[in-house]
Design a protein around this motif. Structure first.
Motif, PDB file in Angstrom:
ATOM      1  N   ARG A  93       0.829  -1.207   0.000  1.00  0.00           N
ATOM      2  CA  ARG A  93       0.000   0.000   0.000  1.00  0.00           C
ATOM      3  C   ARG A  93       0.867   1.262   0.000  1.00  0.00           C
ATOM      4  O   ARG A  93       1.961   1.233   0.562  1.00  0.00           O
ATOM      5  CB  ARG A  93      -0.921  -0.005   1.225  1.00  0.00           C
ATOM      6  CG  ARG A  93      -1.953  -1.112   1.194  1.00  0.00           C
ATOM      7  CD  ARG A  93      -2.827  -1.050   2.450  1.00  0.00           C
ATOM      8  NE  ARG A  93      -3.881  -2.047   2.409  1.00  0.00           N
ATOM      9  CZ  ARG A  93      -3.726  -3.311   2.810  1.00  0.00           C
ATOM     10  NH1 ARG A  93      -2.567  -3.719   3.293  1.00  0.00           N
ATOM     11  NH2 ARG A  93      -4.726  -4.167   2.736  1.00  0.00           N
ATOM     12  N   ALA A 124      -2.060   1.732  -3.235  1.00  0.00           N
ATOM     13  CA  ALA A 124      -2.190   1.153  -4.575  1.00  0.00           C
ATOM     14  C   ALA A 124      -1.713   2.116  -5.653  1.00  0.00           C
ATOM     15  O   ALA A 124      -1.362   1.698  -6.759  1.00  0.00           O
ATOM     16  CB  ALA A 124      -3.649   0.759  -4.830  1.00  0.00           C
ATOM     17  N   GLU A 125      -1.697   3.418  -5.327  1.00  0.00           N
ATOM     18  CA  GLU A 125      -1.165   4.413  -6.272  1.00  0.00           C
ATOM     19  C   GLU A 125      -0.328   5.420  -5.483  1.00  0.00           C
ATOM     20  O   GLU A 125      -0.759   5.918  -4.444  1.00  0.00           O
ATOM     21  CB  GLU A 125      -2.288   5.138  -7.003  1.00  0.00           C
ATOM     22  CG  GLU A 125      -1.766   6.144  -8.027  1.00  0.00           C
ATOM     23  CD  GLU A 125      -2.886   6.771  -8.852  1.00  0.00           C
ATOM     24  OE1 GLU A 125      -2.627   7.775  -9.541  1.00  0.00           O
ATOM     25  OE2 GLU A 125      -4.024   6.255  -8.796  1.00  0.00           O
ATOM     26  N   LYS A 158       1.101   3.180 -10.331  1.00  0.00           N
ATOM     27  CA  LYS A 158       0.080   2.254  -9.847  1.00  0.00           C
ATOM     28  C   LYS A 158       0.608   0.830  -9.703  1.00  0.00           C
ATOM     29  O   LYS A 158       1.477   0.400 -10.464  1.00  0.00           O
ATOM     30  CB  LYS A 158      -1.114   2.249 -10.812  1.00  0.00           C
ATOM     31  CG  LYS A 158      -1.832   3.593 -10.910  1.00  0.00           C
ATOM     32  CD  LYS A 158      -3.020   3.503 -11.864  1.00  0.00           C
ATOM     33  CE  LYS A 158      -3.754   4.838 -11.945  1.00  0.00           C
ATOM     34  NZ  LYS A 158      -4.921   4.776 -12.869  1.00  0.00           N
ATOM     35  N   VAL A 159       0.069   0.134  -8.746  1.00  0.00           N
ATOM     36  CA  VAL A 159       0.332  -1.293  -8.593  1.00  0.00           C
ATOM     37  C   VAL A 159      -0.344  -2.022  -9.756  1.00  0.00           C
ATOM     38  O   VAL A 159      -1.467  -1.669 -10.133  1.00  0.00           O
ATOM     39  CB  VAL A 159      -0.229  -1.799  -7.246  1.00  0.00           C
ATOM     40  CG1 VAL A 159      -0.106  -3.316  -7.132  1.00  0.00           C
ATOM     41  CG2 VAL A 159       0.489  -1.122  -6.084  1.00  0.00           C
ATOM     42  N   ASP A 169      -2.639  -4.123 -12.037  1.00  0.00           N
ATOM     43  CA  ASP A 169      -4.027  -4.515 -11.784  1.00  0.00           C
ATOM     44  C   ASP A 169      -4.158  -5.974 -11.366  1.00  0.00           C
ATOM     45  O   ASP A 169      -5.016  -6.314 -10.541  1.00  0.00           O
ATOM     46  CB  ASP A 169      -4.878  -4.268 -13.041  1.00  0.00           C
ATOM     47  CG  ASP A 169      -5.045  -2.783 -13.347  1.00  0.00           C
ATOM     48  OD1 ASP A 169      -4.906  -1.972 -12.407  1.00  0.00           O
ATOM     49  OD2 ASP A 169      -5.295  -2.443 -14.516  1.00  0.00           O
ATOM     50  N   LEU A 212      -4.128  -6.684  -7.731  1.00  0.00           N
ATOM     51  CA  LEU A 212      -5.297  -6.175  -6.998  1.00  0.00           C
ATOM     52  C   LEU A 212      -6.561  -6.965  -7.324  1.00  0.00           C
ATOM     53  O   LEU A 212      -7.615  -6.696  -6.753  1.00  0.00           O
ATOM     54  CB  LEU A 212      -5.521  -4.701  -7.346  1.00  0.00           C
ATOM     55  CG  LEU A 212      -4.331  -3.758  -7.117  1.00  0.00           C
ATOM     56  CD1 LEU A 212      -4.669  -2.353  -7.603  1.00  0.00           C
ATOM     57  CD2 LEU A 212      -3.932  -3.737  -5.650  1.00  0.00           C
TER      58      LEU A 212
END
Length: 244
Positions: free
Chosen positions: A183, A185-186, A191-192, A194, A197
């Motif tokens: 954490r 996610a952004e 961004k992590v 997809d 997630l």
């Protein structure tokens, strides 16, 4: 596991063995460390442990008697046949595979030298392993021994909180580890992925396998020469090398 260190500078190990995972390992009774100054085993009235090399040459050479005496005493006290490891730039290049091998032993003795080198009879008749942590020369074997001990102790059962951690480390599988994210996610617009997630564990496992293989291909392609690639992995590599 019992780990004995033979060194002329035992104080160097206090901070390393008294912190982090190496300390926790002792608290969990997974390992015990003993550091011995092998000068105590000298047969010379001046506690001499080195002497000039026969045939002449620069520097001093460690004498055999103090090191043989120390190893023999420690082996007898523990009633064991330990792995006796000589830290030496001429030794086998250290690897994760070697760490895993040593982690199965009950008793390890590390010999940390100084000066110009060791009397050859130590190599020929006492040690079981010669280990180098890289193609460079250090002042002594202490730092190298610390590296090897750290890599071995973290593999002992119960030392790490997550038993899967050492299995998934870089080199344990033969490949480098995949990228990791946490954490938020952004962060700053980055961004992590997809997939991580998504909650779809099959896709996550495949993503990790792909990224691990891709990272190894880009950073350490030499590792792939010995790695048993599956047909699926071979196809991925071909796709990356020949994008449509």
């Amino acid at each position: 596991m019992r780990i004995d260190i033979l060194s002329l500078f035992p104080e160097m190990f206090k901070g390393v063995f008294g912190e982090s995972i190496l300390k926790k390992a002792t608290e969990k009774n997974a390992v015990e460390y003993h550091v011995t100054n092998f000068r105590e085993f000298s047969e010379n009235k001046h506690s001499q442990v080195d002497d000039y090399p026969y045939g002449g040459g620069a520097g001093m050479v460690l004498k055999p008697e103090p090191i043989f005496n120390a190893v023999e005493k420690l082996s007898k006290e523990q009633d064991s046949k330990p792995r006796v490891i000589l830290m030496c730039p001429q030794g086998e290049r250290y690897s994760q595979k070697k760490a895993e091998e040593l982690a199965n032993e009950d008793h390890l003795i590390f010999i940390c030298g100084h000066y110009e080198g060791y009397d050859e009879r130590i190599r020929e008749h006492l040690v079981t392993d010669e280990i180098s942590i890289g193609d460079y020369v250090l002042t002594g074997g202490e730092l190298g021994a610390m590296v090897v001990v750290d890599s071995v102790v973290r593999l002992l059962p119960g030392v790490l909180g997550n038993e899967d951690s050492p299995v998934k480390d870089s080199f344990s599988s033969g490949l480098l580890e995949h990228p990791q994210y946490t954490r938020p996610a952004e962060y700053k617009g980055w961004k992590v992925p997809d997939t991580l997630l998504s909650g779809n564990h099959r896709l996550i496992d495949e993503w990790r396998e792909k990224e691990s293989l891709k990272r190894t291909l880009n950073r350490r392609p030499d590792l792939l020469k010995k790695y048993p690639l599956s047909d699926k992995q071979k196809n991925w590599i071909q796709e990356w090398k020949n994008p449509r």
